[in-house]
Design an enzyme around this catalytic site. Structure first.
Site, PDB file in Angstrom:
ATOM      1  N   SER A  68      14.608   2.803   5.048  1.00 32.92           N
ATOM      2  CA  SER A  68      13.813   3.059   3.584  1.00 32.92           C
ATOM      3  C   SER A  68      13.051   4.329   2.841  1.00 32.92           C
ATOM      4  O   SER A  68      13.804   5.303   2.973  1.00 32.92           O
ATOM      5  CB  SER A  68      11.887   2.631   4.243  1.00 32.92           C
ATOM      6  OG  SER A  68      10.696   2.617   3.554  1.00 32.92           O
ATOM      7  N   ALA A 123      -2.214  -1.193   0.513  1.00 28.92           N
ATOM      8  CA  ALA A 123      -3.131  -1.560  -0.324  1.00 28.92           C
ATOM      9  C   ALA A 123      -3.528  -3.769  -0.891  1.00 28.92           C
ATOM     10  O   ALA A 123      -4.594  -3.417  -1.588  1.00 28.92           O
ATOM     11  CB  ALA A 123      -3.270  -1.832  -1.985  1.00 28.92           C
ATOM     12  N   LEU A 125      -1.784  -6.048  -1.091  1.00 26.37           N
ATOM     13  CA  LEU A 125      -0.819  -6.402  -2.070  1.00 26.37           C
ATOM     14  C   LEU A 125      -0.085  -7.304  -0.932  1.00 26.37           C
ATOM     15  O   LEU A 125       0.629  -7.695  -1.649  1.00 26.37           O
ATOM     16  CB  LEU A 125      -0.884  -6.086  -2.641  1.00 26.37           C
ATOM     17  CG  LEU A 125      -1.082  -5.396  -4.030  1.00 26.37           C
ATOM     18  CD1 LEU A 125      -1.022  -4.587  -6.005  1.00 26.37           C
ATOM     19  CD2 LEU A 125      -2.177  -6.083  -5.040  1.00 26.37           C
ATOM     20  N   SER A 126      -0.316  -7.837   0.671  1.00 27.07           N
ATOM     21  CA  SER A 126       0.747  -7.849   1.051  1.00 27.07           C
ATOM     22  C   SER A 126       1.720  -7.442   1.609  1.00 27.07           C
ATOM     23  O   SER A 126       3.439  -7.811   0.883  1.00 27.07           O
ATOM     24  CB  SER A 126       0.930  -9.527   0.506  1.00 27.07           C
ATOM     25  OG  SER A 126       0.103 -10.160   0.936  1.00 27.07           O
ATOM     26  N   SER A 127       1.943  -5.786   1.156  1.00 20.94           N
ATOM     27  CA  SER A 127       3.592  -4.894   1.182  1.00 20.94           C
ATOM     28  C   SER A 127       4.536  -5.595   2.801  1.00 20.94           C
ATOM     29  O   SER A 127       5.595  -5.558   2.854  1.00 20.94           O
ATOM     30  CB  SER A 127       3.697  -3.291   1.320  1.00 20.94           C
ATOM     31  OG  SER A 127       2.444  -2.711   1.928  1.00 20.94           O
ATOM     32  N   SER A 128       3.132  -5.777   3.640  1.00 21.68           N
ATOM     33  CA  SER A 128       4.198  -5.806   5.181  1.00 21.68           C
ATOM     34  C   SER A 128       4.496  -7.506   4.706  1.00 21.68           C
ATOM     35  O   SER A 128       6.115  -7.214   5.583  1.00 21.68           O
ATOM     36  CB  SER A 128       2.764  -6.113   5.884  1.00 21.68           C
ATOM     37  OG  SER A 128       2.043  -6.963   5.724  1.00 21.68           O
ATOM     38  N   GLU A 160       3.975 -10.765  12.226  1.00 25.07           N
ATOM     39  CA  GLU A 160       2.462 -10.505  12.431  1.00 25.07           C
ATOM     40  C   GLU A 160       2.083 -10.992  13.486  1.00 25.07           C
ATOM     41  O   GLU A 160       1.230 -10.029  14.352  1.00 25.07           O
ATOM     42  CB  GLU A 160       1.801 -11.023  11.379  1.00 25.07           C
ATOM     43  CG  GLU A 160       2.031 -10.316   9.616  1.00 25.07           C
ATOM     44  CD  GLU A 160       2.307  -8.719   9.617  1.00 25.07           C
ATOM     45  OE1 GLU A 160       1.566  -8.072  10.558  1.00 25.07           O
ATOM     46  OE2 GLU A 160       2.602  -8.206   8.694  1.00 25.07           O
ATOM     47  N   ASP A 172       0.173 -14.990   2.717  1.00 27.29           N
ATOM     48  CA  ASP A 172       0.868 -13.782   2.376  1.00 27.29           C
ATOM     49  C   ASP A 172       1.727 -13.338   1.845  1.00 27.29           C
ATOM     50  O   ASP A 172       2.924 -13.949   1.258  1.00 27.29           O
ATOM     51  CB  ASP A 172       0.619 -12.766   2.992  1.00 27.29           C
ATOM     52  CG  ASP A 172      -0.969 -12.490   2.863  1.00 27.29           C
ATOM     53  OD1 ASP A 172      -1.613 -12.545   1.787  1.00 27.29           O
ATOM     54  OD2 ASP A 172      -1.254 -10.819   3.335  1.00 27.29           O
TER      55      ASP A 172
END
Length: 428
Positions: A68, A123, A125-128, A160, A172
């Protein structure tokens, strides 16, 4: 980051690898309908022009190398052992996708993958979800698995739920996989029926504000709230033939609740319900029973589901004022009944309401209400982001004044983003 930079970074960290392909999956913001996706309710998310990028190349062995550009450390592993490992941190998400694909019988090989994202971490905003959907699309395309976007979204939800251990709903992953530019998605999370709705805001824009608060409680409270909703559903199913809390409207909910919960529980629970947009609610200090807590969580779910359907109707009719009012009412329900906001989100929402004179402050002359139509938390809560509908001419003042007010209330500095609505996951 452009493709030239993405490829250069891939070649730098994997100098011995092959020619990569490039993919992108967006984050999402949910305009209204929070914490009801796992209760079979309607949600109204849209994909953002912020997300996660990947460069990926196949290998000739069973080795997987994950790097990453945002988070350390890199991870190297084998397809022969895709078990969850806390030491692998962020990489457990793409690992989980690979594991579930192999468990389903799909044939994978080794691969090198470099990821980089411009979503603020943790945050809301559904980064995962963005990372999972990105991995699923990349592996699907590179190894020719032929999985449709909705199935990829469902796979990522299972990652998840079953691999990471967060009991999230489908919203999401669905929004990241299925987003459409300049549209929101009206999604029935119980049936996966969906409709693209043009997001016609006229002179208004969406402004996302990040509290930059640590979200230590988000995952644990998420699972706790889901358990409370499961308890309410179990009680209601003794008297009603329903599969999800959001299968019924508010009238039916209250009718069934009289038998399922009893009048004493209802009376105590209803004392928590308010229709008045006050800055901070004075709560009943009587200790709540587990049954009362389950009742008020279910009350939020059922009322929020109706609020989504009403909000989409008024949006389609061009009544942006009513749409904004529904957003604000959603936040208050999440604050008072579902109790997932916390001081930072409440302070940021309050600052937005004050700026738009949705709640006039003592001693100040009311400002034109059209500056801000509505503001609410979005995501799991306990930190993360708010989303506000702000007049184009007021964006600069909104960012300046709401930012100052938020800092005065919390000591933290918020980040602001004017949201652009984008397409879902794709090869680039």
């Amino acid at each position: 980051m452009n493709l030239h930079e993405l490829k250069a970074n891939f070649n730098r960290v994997f100098p011995d690898s092959g020619e990569p392909r490039f993919f992108y999956a967006p984050g999402r913001v949910n305009l209204i309908g929070e914490h009801i996706d796992y209760n079979g309710g309607y949600v109204f998310p849209c994909a953002l022009s912020m997300g996660t990028y990947a460069a990926i190349a196949r290998r000739d062995d069973n080795q997987i190398r994950l790097v990453s550009g945002n988070i350390e450390p890199p991870v190297a592993l084998s397809l022969d052992d895709l078990s969850y490992n806390p030491a692998h941190s962020w990489a457990n998400n793409p690992k989980g996708v690979a594991k579930l694909l192999t468990d389903m019988g799909h044939k994978l090989g080794g691969f090198d993958m470099y990821m980089w994202g411009n979503l603020p971490n943790s945050a809301g905003l559904s980064s995962s979800a963005s990372v999972a959907v990105l991995t699923a699309l990349s592996l699907d395309s590179v190894f020719g698995l032929d999985i449709c976007p909705i199935q990829r979204a469902l796979l990522c939800q299972r990652v998840e739920n079953e691999y990471i251990g967060v009991n999230c709903g489908i919203m999401d992953q669905f929004a990241s996989a299925m987003g459409r530019k300049d549209h929101a998605i009206l999604l029935n999370c119980g049936t996966l029926e969906y409709e693209y709705v043009p997001l016609q805001l006229g002179d208004y824009v969406l402004v996302i504000a990040n509290t930059n608060a640590k979200r230590a409680l988000a995952d644990s409270k998420y699972n706790e709230r889901r358990a409370e909703c499961d308890q309410a559903l179990a009680m209601l199913r003794k008297v009603a033939d329903i599969q999800n809390l959001c299968d019924i409207n508010m009238d039916k909910f209250m009718e069934y609740a009289k038998t399922a919960f009893g009048q004493e529980v209802i009376d105590q629970g209803m004392r928590m319900v308010t229709d008045t947009p006050v800055p901070a609610k004075v709560k009943d200090t009587t200790p709540l029973t587990a049954e009362t807590i389950a009742f008020v969580r279910a009350y939020h779910a059922v009322s929020e589901n109706e609020r989504v359907k009403d909000a989409v109707k008024v949006l389609n009719s061009g009544d942006l004022t009513a749409f904004g009012e529904a957003m604000t009412a959603s936040h208050m329900s999440l604050r008072d009944l579902y109790e997932v906001t916390g001081n930072e989100l409440d302070s940021l929402a309050l600052a937005a309401w004050e700026y738009g004179s949705i709640i006039p402050t003592s001693g100040s002359a009311p400002q034109p209400k059209t500056k801000v139509l509505g503001s609410r938390m979005t995501g799991a809560g306990f930190g993360g982001c708010t989303v506000s509908v702000v007049h184009k001419n007021s964006v600069e003042g909104f960012i300046r004044d709401v930012g100052k007010r938020y800092t005065a209330l919390t000591g933290l500095i918020a980040d602001f983003y004017v949201a652009e609505i984008d397409d879902g996951a794709r090869e680039v």
